[in-house]
Each structure stands twice: as structure tokens, then as C-alpha cells.
Design an enzyme around this catalytic site. Structure first.
Site, PDB file in Angstrom:
ATOM      1  N   ALA A  67      66.738  28.099  31.897  1.00  0.00           N
ATOM      2  CA  ALA A  67      66.084  26.702  33.142  1.00  0.00           C
ATOM      3  C   ALA A  67      67.024  25.217  33.026  1.00  0.00           C
ATOM      4  O   ALA A  67      67.882  25.208  31.590  1.00  0.00           O
ATOM      5  CB  ALA A  67      64.641  26.700  32.460  1.00  0.00           C
ATOM      6  N   GLY A 110      65.315  31.293  30.446  1.00  0.00           N
ATOM      7  CA  GLY A 110      64.793  31.366  32.134  1.00  0.00           C
ATOM      8  C   GLY A 110      65.645  32.471  32.557  1.00  0.00           C
ATOM      9  O   GLY A 110      65.128  33.226  33.618  1.00  0.00           O
ATOM     10  N   GLU A 113      64.243  35.852  31.524  1.00  0.00           N
ATOM     11  CA  GLU A 113      63.139  36.127  32.607  1.00  0.00           C
ATOM     12  C   GLU A 113      63.363  36.734  34.268  1.00  0.00           C
ATOM     13  O   GLU A 113      62.427  37.900  34.626  1.00  0.00           O
ATOM     14  CB  GLU A 113      62.522  34.596  32.058  1.00  0.00           C
ATOM     15  CG  GLU A 113      61.627  34.266  31.240  1.00  0.00           C
ATOM     16  CD  GLU A 113      61.103  32.891  31.035  1.00  0.00           C
ATOM     17  OE1 GLU A 113      61.912  32.251  31.737  1.00  0.00           O
ATOM     18  OE2 GLU A 113      60.369  32.954  29.963  1.00  0.00           O
ATOM     19  N   GLU A 133      63.397  28.744  23.619  1.00  0.00           N
ATOM     20  CA  GLU A 133      62.864  27.871  23.889  1.00  0.00           C
ATOM     21  C   GLU A 133      61.718  27.047  22.772  1.00  0.00           C
ATOM     22  O   GLU A 133      62.057  26.046  22.849  1.00  0.00           O
ATOM     23  CB  GLU A 133      61.666  28.470  25.092  1.00  0.00           C
ATOM     24  CG  GLU A 133      61.945  28.428  26.601  1.00  0.00           C
ATOM     25  CD  GLU A 133      62.427  30.179  26.542  1.00  0.00           C
ATOM     26  OE1 GLU A 133      62.425  30.857  25.146  1.00  0.00           O
ATOM     27  OE2 GLU A 133      62.036  30.425  27.930  1.00  0.00           O
TER      28      GLU A 133
END
Ligand code: CAA
Length: 261
Positions: A67, A110, A113, A133
């Protein structure tokens, strides 16, 4: 083909859509604009009867480095909670057509993911996965804890998410997270993924989509519910022209001509 700012879309061969994440300066960090384009493109591809399977890839250096930290860093709890930050990522899992992630380079946070949301993951030898993270004071937010634990088991998922360390293509394949490492050059992974998508696109699209739905039930439902879902979908195929055609072609010793009806 629409013009997007953060992704490229193409049809590298009949029946196959290729979506390339394209924010090279940010190693394909997944900001809101990129994700909105990605989900819109996938919805349009899903509705396109010419396309049977989808490949998502990044660059050789990065599938996606997570992200977008620059976009996230000043957000407050109220912002992310009230705006349901990242909730729209789940839309990808509603796509009916199979999605193959062709991963080269970094697939972090992300990005990892997103790769885990794909139906099939092919890894280039330089693929580097990670859920870092914890190193920036937060936790997985795009399904990492759930999908990684299902893909590699609890102990590994804990070790990987609690340390944030990266793991490579070979480990990903050994653990069953990737179906295989494409072991020649880095660019080869996209060609292999497109070839695989082309092979899938040549089958009955109704059967392919029902098969995807049935395998996904293994991740969403109990064993007895999943078996029931599978049997219902299996029975459903007997209402299609493709089932009649496929079985007739076998008996008549010829190639089937599927019409996705
Ligand atoms: N968000 C925003 N920008 C990013 C980014 C990210 N996740 N990852 C890389 N970039 C940017 C860098 O800031 C840099 O931009 P500038 O040139 O403007 O400084 C550019 O991409 C190139 O990156 P580096 O100079 O850092 O490249 P490198 O080769 O030295 O290192 C890397 C590569 C190891 C991937 C490193 O960039 C890195 O650690 N990135 C962050 C990885 C990360 O923590 N991801 C998780 C994000 S949180 C998340 O994803 C939450 C969730 O669960 C959804």
C-alpha cells in the site's frame, strides 16, 4: 482498451487479458487511484465474453511494494475507519474469471496480499515476498493474515508477519503459496502466465468459472457445505451446452467446440 494512469491493459493472446501495474517510480505502490483503476479494469474484463482468463503483473523489479505509505502516513483512525480504507480491495475476489499473478521482484505488504488474492501465483526466480507492516507500526490490512495463514500454515504466517522478513520464490513454491517458480529469465514469468491463461481460456468458460467457485468454497465454507456447493455446481453443468458438447466430443473422438452456453 481504456487509457489508465496507473495500469496498462492489453490482450497478449486471444482470450487473455493482461493487466500490468504501472507506477514504476513508486515500485507499483498501491494507492487509491491505482486500486480504483485495477478494480474497474477487472470488472470490465470480467464482463467481456471474449476474455477467459486474466494475468496481473508488475515490473521486473516490483510486482507491488505495498500500500502507498506516503498516501497512508497522515491518515487518522477516523479517516480510515469512516472511509472503510482498503475495504474495496475485496472486490477483486468477486471476479469470476481466473486471475493469475505473475510475480517478479518485490511483492510486499499489500502487494503480497494482492498476489495472494489471485487464483494462481507464478513466481519468477527473483520474486521477494513479505508482509513488513509490523516494521512500520501497523499490521496486514488487505487479507494477509487470513490468506497467508491459509496458504502457508499458522506457524510460518506468524513468523513471517511478526518479523516482517522477506521470503523468496523457492520458499513460496515449497510452501504451496505459489504453484511454481518459472526458473528461466525474469521476463519469462509473464509469458508463462499468459500461456497458462490462454490454455484456461480455451476451455468451457462456464466450467472454468464454476470450478473456480468450487475451489474457493474450500476457503470460505465448512467441508460439508463446500462439498454441497461443489455438487450443486457439478449438477449445474448438466444444464449447459458445453457439458453436452464436451462429453459428446469425447465419445466421438473429436475436439470439443465450446460455446460457453
Ligand atoms: N509506498 C510508497 N512509496 C513506496 C513504497 C510504498 N509501499 N515502496 C517503495 N516506494 C517508493 C520509495 O519511497 C521510493 O520513492 P522515492 O524515490 O520518491 O524516494 C521509490 O519507491 C523506490 O523505492 P526505494 O528507493 O526504497 O527502493 P529500494 O530498491 O532501495 O528498496 C524496497 C525497495 C525494499 C521495496 C523498499 O522500497 C521498501 O521497503 N518499501 C516499502 C515496503 C513496505 O513496507 N510495504 C508495506 C506497506 S504497508 C501495507 O501494504 C499495508 C497493507 O497491508 C495493505
Amino acid at each position: 482498451n481504456k487509457n489508465y494512469e496507473n495500469i496498462l491493459t492489453s490482450r497478449p493472446e486471444p482470450g487473455v487479458a493482461l493487466v500490468t501495474l504501472n507506477r514504476p517510480k513508486a515500485l507499483n505502490a498501491l494507492n487509491t487511484a491505482l486500486f480504483a483503476e485495477l478494480t474497474e479494469a477487472l470488472r470490465l474484463i470480467d464482463a467481456d465474453r471474449e476474455i477467459g482468463a486474466i494475468v496481473i503483473t508488475g515490473s521486473e523489479k516490483a510486482f507491488a511494494a505495498g500500500a502507498d505509505i506516503k498516501e497512508m502516513k497522515d491518515k487518522s483512525f477516523a479517516d480510515v475507519y469512516q472511509n472503510r480504507f482498503l475495504e474495496n480491495w475485496q472486490e477483486i475476489t468477486t471476479i469470476r474469471k481466473p486471475i493469475i499473478a505473475a510475480v517478479s521482484g518485490f511483492a510486499l505488504g499489500g502487494g503480497c496480499e494482492l498476489a495472494l488474492m489471485a487464483d494462481i501465483l507464478l513466481a519468477a526466480p527473483n520474486a521477494q515476498f513479505g508482509q513488513p507492516e509490523v516494521k512500520i507500526g501497523t499490521i496486514t490490512g488487505g487479507g494477509g493474515s487470513q490468506r497467508l495463514a491459509r496458504a502457508v500454515g499458522k506457524s510460518r504466517a506468524m513468523e513471517l508477519t511478526l518479523t516482517g522478513r522477506m521470503w523468496g520464490a523457492r520458499e513460496a513454491a515449497e510452501w504451496g503459496m505459489a504453484s511454481r517458480v518459472v526458473d528461466e529469465g525474469v521476463g519469462v514469468v509473464v509469458r508463462e502466465a499468459v500461456a497458462l491463461a490462454g490454455e484456461i481460456a480455451g476451455k468451457s468458460q462456464i466450467a472454468v468459472q464454476a470450478q473456480k467457485e468450487a475451489v474457493n468454497a474450500a476457503y470460505e465454507q465448512s467441508l460439508s457445505e463446500g462439498l454441497k456447493t461443489e455438487r450443486r455446481l457439478f449438477h449445474m453443468t448438466f444444464a449447459t451446452a458445453d457439458q453436452r458438447e464436451g462429453m459428446a466430443a469425447f465419445v466421438e473422438k473429436r475436439k470439443p467446440n465450446f460455446t460457453s452456453s
